[in-house]
Design a protein around this motif. Structure first.
Motif, PDB file in Angstrom:
ATOM      1  N   PHE A 106      14.023  12.287  -8.793  1.00 34.63           N
ATOM      2  CA  PHE A 106      14.999  11.205  -8.886  1.00 34.63           C
ATOM      3  C   PHE A 106      16.407  11.781  -9.042  1.00 34.63           C
ATOM      4  O   PHE A 106      17.346  11.368  -8.363  1.00 34.63           O
ATOM      5  CB  PHE A 106      14.657  10.284 -10.066  1.00 34.63           C
ATOM      6  N   ALA A 107      16.560  12.758  -9.952  1.00 37.62           N
ATOM      7  CA  ALA A 107      17.869  13.371 -10.186  1.00 37.62           C
ATOM      8  C   ALA A 107      18.388  14.065  -8.927  1.00 37.62           C
ATOM      9  O   ALA A 107      19.574  14.008  -8.625  1.00 37.62           O
ATOM     10  CB  ALA A 107      17.787  14.361 -11.348  1.00 37.62           C
ATOM     11  N   GLY A 135       8.084   5.378 -12.366  1.00 35.43           N
ATOM     12  CA  GLY A 135       8.080   5.691 -13.793  1.00 35.43           C
ATOM     13  C   GLY A 135       9.436   6.034 -14.374  1.00 35.43           C
ATOM     14  O   GLY A 135       9.531   6.467 -15.514  1.00 35.43           O
ATOM     15  N   ILE A 136      10.512   5.848 -13.623  1.00 40.03           N
ATOM     16  CA  ILE A 136      11.858   6.169 -14.096  1.00 40.03           C
ATOM     17  C   ILE A 136      12.459   4.932 -14.748  1.00 40.03           C
ATOM     18  O   ILE A 136      12.561   3.875 -14.127  1.00 40.03           O
ATOM     19  CB  ILE A 136      12.770   6.630 -12.937  1.00 40.03           C
ATOM     20  N   LEU A 137      12.853   5.068 -16.019  1.00 34.06           N
ATOM     21  CA  LEU A 137      13.521   3.990 -16.745  1.00 34.06           C
ATOM     22  C   LEU A 137      14.979   4.362 -16.953  1.00 34.06           C
ATOM     23  O   LEU A 137      15.300   5.519 -17.244  1.00 34.06           O
ATOM     24  CB  LEU A 137      12.898   3.782 -18.127  1.00 34.06           C
ATOM     25  N   GLY A 138      15.846   3.384 -16.809  1.00 35.55           N
ATOM     26  CA  GLY A 138      17.255   3.579 -17.096  1.00 35.55           C
ATOM     27  C   GLY A 138      17.707   2.523 -18.083  1.00 35.55           C
ATOM     28  O   GLY A 138      17.116   1.445 -18.168  1.00 35.55           O
ATOM     29  N   VAL A 166      23.636  -0.033 -11.135  1.00 37.04           N
ATOM     30  CA  VAL A 166      24.337   1.114 -10.580  1.00 37.04           C
ATOM     31  C   VAL A 166      24.099   2.292 -11.521  1.00 37.04           C
ATOM     32  O   VAL A 166      24.235   2.159 -12.745  1.00 37.04           O
ATOM     33  CB  VAL A 166      25.852   0.833 -10.476  1.00 37.04           C
ATOM     34  N   VAL A 167      23.757   3.444 -10.948  1.00 39.53           N
ATOM     35  CA  VAL A 167      23.561   4.651 -11.750  1.00 39.53           C
ATOM     36  C   VAL A 167      24.926   5.173 -12.178  1.00 39.53           C
ATOM     37  O   VAL A 167      25.792   5.422 -11.340  1.00 39.53           O
ATOM     38  CB  VAL A 167      22.797   5.726 -10.961  1.00 39.53           C
ATOM     39  N   ARG A 168      25.130   5.294 -13.478  1.00 43.30           N
ATOM     40  CA  ARG A 168      26.374   5.854 -14.008  1.00 43.30           C
ATOM     41  C   ARG A 168      26.201   7.345 -14.294  1.00 43.30           C
ATOM     42  O   ARG A 168      27.106   8.129 -14.075  1.00 43.30           O
ATOM     43  CB  ARG A 168      26.801   5.138 -15.293  1.00 43.30           C
ATOM     44  N   GLU A 169      25.027   7.715 -14.821  1.00 39.70           N
ATOM     45  CA  GLU A 169      24.791   9.116 -15.170  1.00 39.70           C
ATOM     46  C   GLU A 169      23.295   9.389 -15.210  1.00 39.70           C
ATOM     47  O   GLU A 169      22.523   8.565 -15.688  1.00 39.70           O
ATOM     48  CB  GLU A 169      25.404   9.428 -16.540  1.00 39.70           C
ATOM     49  N   ALA A 174      18.195  15.760 -20.992  1.00 37.75           N
ATOM     50  CA  ALA A 174      17.719  14.746 -21.945  1.00 37.75           C
ATOM     51  C   ALA A 174      16.742  13.766 -21.299  1.00 37.75           C
ATOM     52  O   ALA A 174      16.154  12.930 -21.982  1.00 37.75           O
ATOM     53  CB  ALA A 174      18.892  13.976 -22.535  1.00 37.75           C
ATOM     54  N   ARG A 175      16.588  13.861 -19.958  1.00 36.27           N
ATOM     55  CA  ARG A 175      15.697  12.978 -19.200  1.00 36.27           C
ATOM     56  C   ARG A 175      16.065  11.508 -19.436  1.00 36.27           C
ATOM     57  O   ARG A 175      15.225  10.683 -19.738  1.00 36.27           O
ATOM     58  CB  ARG A 175      14.237  13.264 -19.528  1.00 36.27           C
ATOM     59  N   GLN A 176      17.369  11.210 -19.282  1.00 32.10           N
ATOM     60  CA  GLN A 176      17.862   9.855 -19.476  1.00 32.10           C
ATOM     61  C   GLN A 176      18.694   9.426 -18.274  1.00 32.10           C
ATOM     62  O   GLN A 176      19.400  10.244 -17.675  1.00 32.10           O
ATOM     63  CB  GLN A 176      18.733   9.763 -20.730  1.00 32.10           C
ATOM     64  N   VAL A 177      18.591   8.132 -17.958  1.00 38.08           N
ATOM     65  CA  VAL A 177      19.396   7.546 -16.899  1.00 38.08           C
ATOM     66  C   VAL A 177      20.202   6.414 -17.520  1.00 38.08           C
ATOM     67  O   VAL A 177      19.639   5.537 -18.175  1.00 38.08           O
ATOM     68  CB  VAL A 177      18.512   6.990 -15.753  1.00 38.08           C
TER      69      VAL A 177
END
Length: 194
Positions: A106-107, A135-138, A166-169, A174-177
């Protein structure tokens, strides 16, 4: 217990392993804290169901509620050796190490400002967790939704709602969205029309 003197065959086996070795075996027992694996090429363990052990974080990249969501007793598995537990005389294993990391994928394919459609997974006091698939949570913090205060109540958001985000970061270590709502299409209820 002094494993060197009590079980020299087991100790010699553990010392012969190197990080990255691929070991195969059969799931011998599933406990709430992990999974025991009877290794094909290893000796038996004098007190445990298997000399191989999979800690819960090493079972899968995906979220799961119970280890039986990932493996079953009697199932054949191939795992990567990640270290020896000399206290319990176990080979620590990883099942997920042999699978691609969906978060890394994803990254690699996502850039800041990219839009997604997702589904509200959970509403918490600080914002809304959105399932982006695979399985990706933001997290959409409430301060990013209609300019609400950071700890605003979750009015209008329910699990299962579809949202444009919208993806900000993407914080890989840290495996965070972190997400926000698009500038256009912000709806008070947070639900994207179909």
């Amino acid at each position: 217990m002094d494993w060197q003197s009590e079980s020299p065959e087991l100790w010699a086996f553990l010392e012969s392993l190197h990080c990255g070795d691929i070991l195969s075996g059969t799931v011998a027992a599933i406990e709430r804290f992990g999974v025991f694996v009877a290794l094909d090429d290893g000796p038996g363990h004098p007190t445990l169901p298997g000399v191989g052990f999979l800690g819960l974080p090493e079972l899968s990249w995906r979220r799961f509620k119970d280890p039986t969501d990932v493996v079953q007793v009697g199932q054949r598995v191939a795992c990567e050796f990640i270290g020896s537990d000399t206290y319990n005389a176990e080979a620590r294993l990883s099942l997920k190490a042999l699978e691609p990391d969906p978060f890394q994928a994803f990254a690699d394919r996502t850039v800041g400002g990219q839009e997604f459609r997702g589904t509200v997974e959970k509403v918490v006091p600080i914002g809304v967790f959105v399932d982006l698939g695979d399985g990706i949570l933001g997290l959409v913090p409430f301060r990013e939704i209609d300019k609400r205060p950071a700890a605003s109540p979750a009015e209008g958001f329910e699990a299962g709602d579809e949202l444009a985000v919208v993806v900000r970061e993407v914080d890989l270590p840290a495996r965070q969205v972190f997400l926000s709502r698009p500038e256009s299409g912000q709806y008070a209820g947070g639900v994207l029309p179909t």
